[in-house]
Motif scaffolding. Structure first.
Motif, PDB file in Angstrom:
ATOM      1  N   UNK A  21     -37.290   3.013  80.301  1.00 18.89           N
ATOM      2  CA  UNK A  21     -37.776   1.994  81.233  1.00 18.89           C
ATOM      3  C   UNK A  21     -36.659   0.996  81.565  1.00 18.89           C
ATOM      4  N   UNK A  22     -36.781   0.356  82.706  1.00 15.39           N
ATOM      5  CA  UNK A  22     -35.852  -0.705  83.088  1.00 15.39           C
ATOM      6  C   UNK A  22     -36.314  -2.013  82.461  1.00 15.39           C
ATOM      7  N   UNK A  23     -35.454  -2.614  81.632  1.00 19.47           N
ATOM      8  CA  UNK A  23     -35.804  -3.813  80.872  1.00 19.47           C
ATOM      9  C   UNK A  23     -34.950  -4.989  81.348  1.00 19.47           C
ATOM     10  N   UNK A  24     -35.606  -6.038  81.808  1.00 20.44           N
ATOM     11  CA  UNK A  24     -34.921  -7.280  82.181  1.00 20.44           C
ATOM     12  C   UNK A  24     -35.169  -8.296  81.086  1.00 20.44           C
ATOM     13  N   UNK A  25     -34.106  -8.734  80.417  1.00 23.64           N
ATOM     14  CA  UNK A  25     -34.231  -9.646  79.286  1.00 23.64           C
ATOM     15  C   UNK A  25     -33.943 -11.081  79.713  1.00 23.64           C
ATOM     16  N   UNK A  26     -34.825 -11.998  79.301  1.00 21.97           N
ATOM     17  CA  UNK A  26     -34.586 -13.436  79.430  1.00 21.97           C
ATOM     18  C   UNK A  26     -34.455 -13.967  78.012  1.00 21.97           C
ATOM     19  N   UNK A  27     -33.318 -14.590  77.729  1.00 13.78           N
ATOM     20  CA  UNK A  27     -32.960 -14.901  76.340  1.00 13.78           C
ATOM     21  C   UNK A  27     -32.656 -16.389  76.170  1.00 13.78           C
ATOM     22  N   UNK A  28     -33.229 -16.980  75.119  1.00 13.92           N
ATOM     23  CA  UNK A  28     -32.947 -18.366  74.784  1.00 13.92           C
ATOM     24  C   UNK A  28     -32.682 -18.504  73.300  1.00 13.92           C
ATOM     25  N   UNK A  29     -31.551 -19.088  72.929  1.00  9.22           N
ATOM     26  CA  UNK A  29     -31.172 -19.169  71.515  1.00  9.22           C
ATOM     27  C   UNK A  29     -30.810 -20.594  71.134  1.00  9.22           C
ATOM     28  N   UNK A  30     -30.771 -20.836  69.824  1.00  8.92           N
ATOM     29  CA  UNK A  30     -30.335 -22.132  69.317  1.00  8.92           C
ATOM     30  C   UNK A  30     -29.038 -21.964  68.534  1.00  8.92           C
TER      31      UNK A  30
ATOM     32  N   UNK B 222     -31.332  -3.706  80.921  1.00  4.67           N
ATOM     33  CA  UNK B 222     -30.669  -3.417  82.196  1.00  4.67           C
ATOM     34  C   UNK B 222     -29.983  -4.671  82.712  1.00  4.67           C
ATOM     35  N   UNK B 223     -30.664  -5.811  82.572  1.00  7.65           N
ATOM     36  CA  UNK B 223     -30.077  -7.114  82.919  1.00  7.65           C
ATOM     37  C   UNK B 223     -30.383  -8.108  81.814  1.00  7.65           C
ATOM     38  N   UNK B 224     -29.504  -9.098  81.649  1.00  8.24           N
ATOM     39  CA  UNK B 224     -29.719 -10.170  80.674  1.00  8.24           C
ATOM     40  C   UNK B 224     -29.513 -11.512  81.366  1.00  8.24           C
ATOM     41  N   UNK B 225     -30.514 -12.360  81.279  1.00  6.45           N
ATOM     42  CA  UNK B 225     -30.462 -13.720  81.806  1.00  6.45           C
ATOM     43  C   UNK B 225     -30.640 -14.671  80.631  1.00  6.45           C
ATOM     44  N   UNK B 226     -29.822 -15.721  80.555  1.00  3.74           N
ATOM     45  CA  UNK B 226     -29.916 -16.661  79.440  1.00  3.74           C
ATOM     46  C   UNK B 226     -30.399 -18.023  79.937  1.00  3.74           C
ATOM     47  N   UNK B 227     -31.030 -18.761  79.022  1.00  2.00           N
ATOM     48  CA  UNK B 227     -31.690 -20.016  79.381  1.00  2.00           C
ATOM     49  C   UNK B 227     -31.321 -21.126  78.397  1.00  2.00           C
ATOM     50  N   UNK B 228     -31.109 -22.312  78.924  1.00  2.00           N
ATOM     51  CA  UNK B 228     -31.047 -23.519  78.090  1.00  2.00           C
ATOM     52  C   UNK B 228     -32.419 -24.176  78.174  1.00  2.00           C
TER      53      UNK B 228
ATOM     54  N   UNK C  54     -25.801 -14.471  83.379  1.00  2.00           N
ATOM     55  CA  UNK C  54     -26.490 -15.308  84.362  1.00  2.00           C
ATOM     56  C   UNK C  54     -27.278 -16.371  83.608  1.00  2.00           C
ATOM     57  N   UNK C  55     -27.070 -17.649  83.967  1.00  2.00           N
ATOM     58  CA  UNK C  55     -27.657 -18.753  83.211  1.00  2.00           C
ATOM     59  C   UNK C  55     -28.574 -19.604  84.073  1.00  2.00           C
ATOM     60  N   UNK C  56     -29.682 -20.052  83.447  1.00  2.00           N
ATOM     61  CA  UNK C  56     -30.587 -21.001  84.092  1.00  2.00           C
ATOM     62  C   UNK C  56     -30.818 -22.181  83.159  1.00  2.00           C
ATOM     63  N   UNK C  57     -31.108 -23.321  83.752  1.00  2.00           N
ATOM     64  CA  UNK C  57     -31.316 -24.542  82.982  1.00  2.00           C
ATOM     65  C   UNK C  57     -32.754 -24.721  82.521  1.00  2.00           C
TER      66      UNK C  57
ATOM     67  N   UNK D  28     -36.730 -22.452  81.761  1.00  2.51           N
ATOM     68  CA  UNK D  28     -37.400 -21.161  81.586  1.00  2.51           C
ATOM     69  C   UNK D  28     -38.141 -20.708  82.834  1.00  2.51           C
ATOM     70  N   UNK D  29     -38.810 -21.630  83.513  1.00  2.20           N
ATOM     71  CA  UNK D  29     -39.601 -21.266  84.680  1.00  2.20           C
ATOM     72  C   UNK D  29     -38.732 -20.678  85.792  1.00  2.20           C
ATOM     73  N   UNK D  30     -37.611 -21.338  86.081  1.00  6.31           N
ATOM     74  CA  UNK D  30     -36.717 -20.827  87.125  1.00  6.31           C
ATOM     75  C   UNK D  30     -36.191 -19.446  86.770  1.00  6.31           C
ATOM     76  N   UNK D  31     -35.843 -19.253  85.505  1.00  8.24           N
ATOM     77  CA  UNK D  31     -35.326 -17.957  85.063  1.00  8.24           C
ATOM     78  C   UNK D  31     -36.372 -16.869  85.252  1.00  8.24           C
ATOM     79  N   UNK D  32     -37.607 -17.144  84.810  1.00 10.22           N
ATOM     80  CA  UNK D  32     -38.647 -16.120  84.913  1.00 10.22           C
ATOM     81  C   UNK D  32     -38.976 -15.810  86.370  1.00 10.22           C
ATOM     82  N   UNK D  33     -39.096 -16.823  87.203  1.00 12.25           N
ATOM     83  CA  UNK D  33     -39.437 -16.591  88.610  1.00 12.25           C
ATOM     84  C   UNK D  33     -38.366 -15.773  89.312  1.00 12.25           C
ATOM     85  N   UNK D  34     -37.090 -16.034  89.013  1.00  9.97           N
ATOM     86  CA  UNK D  34     -36.015 -15.274  89.652  1.00  9.97           C
ATOM     87  C   UNK D  34     -35.997 -13.832  89.177  1.00  9.97           C
ATOM     88  N   UNK D  35     -36.138 -13.632  87.872  1.00 10.17           N
ATOM     89  CA  UNK D  35     -36.150 -12.264  87.334  1.00 10.17           C
ATOM     90  C   UNK D  35     -37.363 -11.508  87.866  1.00 10.17           C
ATOM     91  N   UNK D  36     -38.501 -12.171  87.968  1.00  7.51           N
ATOM     92  CA  UNK D  36     -39.722 -11.533  88.488  1.00  7.51           C
ATOM     93  C   UNK D  36     -39.517 -11.062  89.932  1.00  7.51           C
TER      94      UNK D  36
END
Length: 419
Positions: A328-337, A354-360, A380-383, A385-393
């Protein structure tokens, strides 16, 4: 005092300060008449799997008709869930009442040599007080960090569960598996049964030695009890003092291990005189769920949340994705400390992504754009979570999968988008 004022007071304690020792907990417990001694307890420690194992055990006990208190951390949806009875979070009015009882003690302790209790110590004491006041039949407490000096370790547990040992919080618990295992094994009590899912060689030896020193009967996954894969992906065969095939709803092979620890705990309780009907295990296991652990929160697009917040958790996540969603094609949104091996964890995730997007995300220790770019300038970074999810969606095809993972604090924030 309203709820916002109550939470502000709690969070105003020393949130991230570690104060080794149980002196403050023991002092507060004595002042409150030792609530930790009034309710039978099960203690759960481990690097990963504490929350899921606690969830399985809670549903198993509830199915038997036992009123079950749970103390867990961190919270995923809202603060009150950390202290729950039969899965129902402590009501706001009870939360405020508990704070009013412990607040004078916290203020008194601040002027004593023992010092002011930390936030986690305060919440732990509130949970013990709540469960004793509500006269639950049994309580399950997760350690917050380690075990030996964790605030939960003032309880005298019937059973101690150690889920696994991994390299996490090394700045506090020690650099090696053996050092970390010594901290986790600190919850083992004299002659109280130990259920262990530990498989790392050095750590396993520490658990075995500590159990022997304390004359604590030890039951190890893969030795005294075992599981094997059944034909159906979500089913497994269990063997201990009984043999049966069980099915779970929670996704991932690691959840079968967690379920087996809970089942074995139930069998040990049964042997010690608790009224337990094994025929009820199956339906309890199927009902069990826990937020933020391979949790499907949306079907279109198919969206998963998983709090793979450390190296071992990421290994388990990658294995589960490879098993359940191969091809399957997996788009990851990742947030770490900060303080985690993020580079290594991201490299593992990239094997299935398939793609990785990171979030602050909104958390003091959340990684910044510069932090991520120092690991991989191409991320690819977003400031938020909402913006990251909407763009990946928007970019995902209908049959694609969106996987949100990383810190449990990130999972807590992004999960709000789906409530």
């Amino acid at each position: 005092m309203d709820k916002n004022e109550a939470l502000a007071w709690i969070h105003g304690r020393s949130k991230f300060k570690i104060k080794p020792g149980l002196e403050r907990m023991e002092w507060m417990a004595e002042k409150l008449g030792h609530p930790e001694r009034r309710v039978p307890a099960i203690h759960v420690a481990g690097t990963n799997g504490k929350g899921s194992t606690t969830a399985f055990l809670k549903f198993l006990l509830m199915e038997q008709g036992y009123s079950t208190g749970t103390f867990t951390s961190p919270y995923i949806t809202h603060f009150n869930e950390r202290i729950s009875i039969n899965g129902v979070p402590v009501p706001d009015e009870d939360l405020i009442a508990l704070i009013k009882k412990v607040k004078p003690l916290v203020e008194e302790a601040a002027n004593l040599p023992i010092g002011e209790p930390t936030e986690f110590e305060v919440i732990t004491m509130m949970s013990l007080l709540y469960f004793s006041e509500k006269t639950v039949d049994i309580m399950i407490l997760e350690t917050g960090l380690g075990g030996r000096y964790d605030s939960t370790n003032i309880i005298h547990s019937l059973v101690s569960i150690i889920t696994n040992i991994g390299l996490d919080h090394q700045d506090i618990l020690g650099e090696s598996y053996a050092e970390i295992a010594e901290q986790k094994a600190g919850i083992i009590k004299e002659r109280a049964a130990v259920i262990s899912g530990v498989d790392q060689t050095e750590a396993k030896k520490i658990v075995e030695e500590t159990s022997k020193e304390r004359s604590a009967p030890l039951f190890r996954l893969g030795e005294e009890f075992s599981i094997t894969q059944a034909e159906d992906e979500q089913s497994f065969r269990y063997k201990f003092h009984h043999e049966a095939q069980y099915q779970i709803s929670m996704l991932g092979d690691h959840q079968k291990n967690n379920a087996s620890l809970a089942i074995t705990t139930m069998d040990i309780l049964k042997e010690s005189g608790w009224m337990i009907n094994r025929s009820l295990y199956g339906q309890a296991l199927l009902k069990t769920w826990w937020p933020g652990r391979m949790e499907v929160v949306r079907q279109h697009p198919y969206t998963l949340l998983d709090g793979a917040h450390n190296y071992e958790g990421t290994l388990a996540l990658v294995k589960a994705i490879e098993t359940l969603y191969r091809g399957r094609t997996i788009h990851v949104i990742y947030g770490a400390i900060a303080g985690k091996p993020v580079k290594e964890m991201l490299n593992m995730i990239k094997k299935v992504a398939t793609t990785v997007t990171v979030v602050t995300f909104d958390f003091p220790k959340a990684l910044t754009k510069n932090d991520y770019q120092s690991i991989d300038a191409g991320l690819v970074h977003y400031e938020n979570s909402m913006d990251a999810y909407e763009q990946v969606k928007q970019e995902a095809a209908e049959e694609d999968i969106i996987l949100c993972t990383g810190s449990l604090y990130f999972i807590s924030e992004i999960r709000n988008l789906f409530d």
